[in-house]
Design a protein around this motif. Structure first.
Motif, PDB file in Angstrom:
ATOM      1  N   ALA A  12       0.951  -1.104  -0.010  1.00  0.00           N
ATOM      2  CA  ALA A  12      -0.080  -0.065  -0.309  1.00  0.00           C
ATOM      3  C   ALA A  12       0.746   1.218   0.099  1.00  0.00           C
ATOM      4  O   ALA A  12       0.130   2.334   0.019  1.00  0.00           O
ATOM      5  CB  ALA A  12      -0.251   0.318   0.928  1.00  0.00           C
TER       6      ALA A  12
ATOM      7  N   GLN B 139      -7.011   1.108  -1.120  1.00  0.00           N
ATOM      8  CA  GLN B 139      -6.644   1.803  -2.804  1.00  0.00           C
ATOM      9  C   GLN B 139      -7.930   2.173  -3.068  1.00  0.00           C
ATOM     10  O   GLN B 139      -7.867   4.221  -4.095  1.00  0.00           O
ATOM     11  CB  GLN B 139      -6.134   1.341  -3.888  1.00  0.00           C
ATOM     12  CG  GLN B 139      -5.582   1.446  -5.317  1.00  0.00           C
ATOM     13  CD  GLN B 139      -6.427   2.138  -5.872  1.00  0.00           C
ATOM     14  OE1 GLN B 139      -7.728   1.874  -6.248  1.00  0.00           O
ATOM     15  NE2 GLN B 139      -6.509   3.081  -6.922  1.00  0.00           N
TER      16      GLN B 139
ATOM     17  N   ALA C 160      -4.270   3.622  -0.254  1.00  0.00           N
ATOM     18  CA  ALA C 160      -3.016   3.446  -0.419  1.00  0.00           C
ATOM     19  C   ALA C 160      -2.673   4.096  -1.795  1.00  0.00           C
ATOM     20  O   ALA C 160      -3.367   4.384  -2.366  1.00  0.00           O
ATOM     21  CB  ALA C 160      -2.871   1.429  -1.483  1.00  0.00           C
TER      22      ALA C 160
ATOM     23  N   THR D 226      -4.767   1.451  -9.422  1.00  0.00           N
ATOM     24  CA  THR D 226      -5.693   0.755  -9.908  1.00  0.00           C
ATOM     25  C   THR D 226      -5.172  -0.096  -9.754  1.00  0.00           C
ATOM     26  O   THR D 226      -5.412  -1.553  -9.393  1.00  0.00           O
ATOM     27  CB  THR D 226      -6.939   0.748 -10.277  1.00  0.00           C
ATOM     28  OG1 THR D 226      -7.456   2.751  -9.278  1.00  0.00           O
ATOM     29  CG2 THR D 226      -8.423  -0.189 -10.533  1.00  0.00           C
TER      30      THR D 226
ATOM     31  N   ALA E 200      -3.296  -2.482  -7.545  1.00  0.00           N
ATOM     32  CA  ALA E 200      -3.475  -2.980  -6.391  1.00  0.00           C
ATOM     33  C   ALA E 200      -4.480  -4.076  -7.203  1.00  0.00           C
ATOM     34  O   ALA E 200      -4.660  -5.253  -6.212  1.00  0.00           O
ATOM     35  CB  ALA E 200      -4.904  -1.624  -5.885  1.00  0.00           C
TER      36      ALA E 200
END
Length: 429
Positions: A82, A333, A338, A342, A345
């Protein structure tokens, strides 16, 4: 590696057919007290063909305590990814998870072959559990400060206890079995000395030490059992690995549930989190189904087969635990906690999921697949899961739907083959 299952009559071990070593213990005279009333008994080999062999309450307790450390490692992996320290976090996670996994392997295979459930065996196992908890307490410092003192100390406690168990075996055994027990005891001690390098080597050298020590650890069973095969029980071993897989998947669901709950309560982000929660749940359900669809104990007939299968579970269990960490990263996220994209994640979920699928296929599912279509299901699914990484905020849900379709496809192909075989007058595969 050696494990000991619980037999119908606790503490009534015997030597497996064809194995060298001490003969089976003679039946207890009617006038003698029952075996469970004897607090100390010789640590003799169990019967490899023992019926109704199942995991003991002590083994289940051991597994649950291990999951505490697994959860700590997963939480630290979440924080590292993260914060954008993905490579460092994965390396630390791989090192710590191997140490945890190998300590569990050492205990499980030993207990499968020699568990006599006497008072001393129980006490020594509880000491090993204490070592696991010390290890778990040091996970955060190892991740954040690269301080491995508590990790090393917890491992030291576990390894001293394990070595003492092997020395008990050596005391009761003769010939090749005694030599094997002594090799195990010495090998465990030598490896523990090697791990001491984590306390004083520079950070750049620790990853190399890990590689060397991982190879050394996995070589101990191979060297120790050259002349004598310990009496591990195939069904018991497969059950032990299955139970630990269930516990890890359960921890994955628990961690993901807490993350989703916190995200909804703190950020009121139900719309963003619902696809992640649904997709994560489908992935874990499918992971359970795919792992337990075949009875693998039938293939575990030799050390060569069993060791490869057992060692490979480092990837299966590690990736299963990492799926939960990835779901937590995706949640953080989605709610803006985070500092990653995207895509990154989503990859935190899809990559360990794909790794889990392909490793389960490689280790045992492929041995039970008939025909090209069945063989391709899991490899193609792994590729499709990786491709779902690019689905943006819907990536986790798409991956969940892919794994669900994988299960449905596998069930359909198996049913069709069964109907075809029945129609041809042959037994279903």
């Amino acid at each position: 590696m050696t494990t000991s299952p619980a037999s119908p009559t606790p503490g009534s071990p015997s030597t497996p057919p064809g194995a060298q070593g001490t003969p089976a213990a003679s039946a207890t005279p009617a006038t003698s007290p029952p075996l469970f009333a004897q607090p100390l008994r010789p640590l003799l080999a169990r019967d490899r063909d023992e019926g109704h062999r199942a995991a003991t309450p002590l083994e289940l307790f051991f597994d649950l305590c291990f999951v505490v450390a697994v959860a700590q490692a997963g939480a630290e992996l979440v924080h590292a990814v993260a914060e954008g320290h993905t490579a460092e976090g994965i390396l630390n996670y791989a090192m710590l998870f191997f140490a945890l996994f190998w300590a569990w392997v050492n205990f499980s295979w030993f207990s499968s072959a020699y568990d006599n459930d006497d008072a001393l065996y129980r006490v020594v196992t509880l000491i090993q559990i204490a070592g696991v908890l010390v290890f778990a307490a040091g996970v955060s410092k190892a991740f954040e400060d690269h301080d491995f003192l508590l990790i090393w100390l917890g491992y030291l406690i576990m390894r001293i206890a394990l070595s003492s168990q092997w020395l008990r075996v050596a005391r009761a055994a003769t010939g090749a079995e005694r030599a094997t027990a002594l090799r195990y005891a010495i090998g465990v001690v030598i490896c523990q000395i090697g791990w001491s390098g984590l306390l004083f080597l520079p950070e750049g050298a620790r990853s190399w030490l890990f590689l060397v020590m991982a190879v050394a650890e996995m070589s101990v069973p191979v060297i120790a059992e050259r002349a004598y095969t310990t009496a591990w029980h195939p069904h018991h071993i497969s059950e032990r690995y299955g139970l630990f897989t269930i516990i890890v998947l359960g921890e994955t669901i628990a961690a993901a549930t807490v993350a989703v709950k916190s995200g909804i309560e703190e950020n009121d982000a139900l719309d963003e989190l619902l696809p992640i929660a649904a997709g994560g749940l489908l992935i874990v359900f499918a992971a359970w189904w795919i792992y337990f669809v075949v009875p693998i104990h039938g293939r575990l007939r030799s050390n060569r087969q069993a060791f490869l299968w057992g060692y490979g579970h480092y990837v299966i269990l590690g990736s299963a635990a990492a799926i939960g960490a990835g779901i937590e990263v995706a949640v953080e996220q989605a709610v803006g906690k985070a500092h990653i994209s995207t895509w990154a994640a989503s990859a935190a979920v899809t990559v360990p999921t794909a790794l889990y699928l392909i490793t389960v296929w490689a280790l045992h599912s492929r041995y039970y697949k008939v025909g090209l279509a069945q063989q391709l299901v899991l490899p193609v699914s792994a590729l499709a899961v990786l491709a779902s990484t690019f689905a943006g905020r819907w990536a986790v849900l798409v991956a969940g739907l892919v794994t669900t379709a994988t299960v449905a496809t596998g069930v359909t192909l198996t049913a069709r083959m069964a109907r075809r075989d029945d129609g041809a007058g042959a037994p279903a595969g």
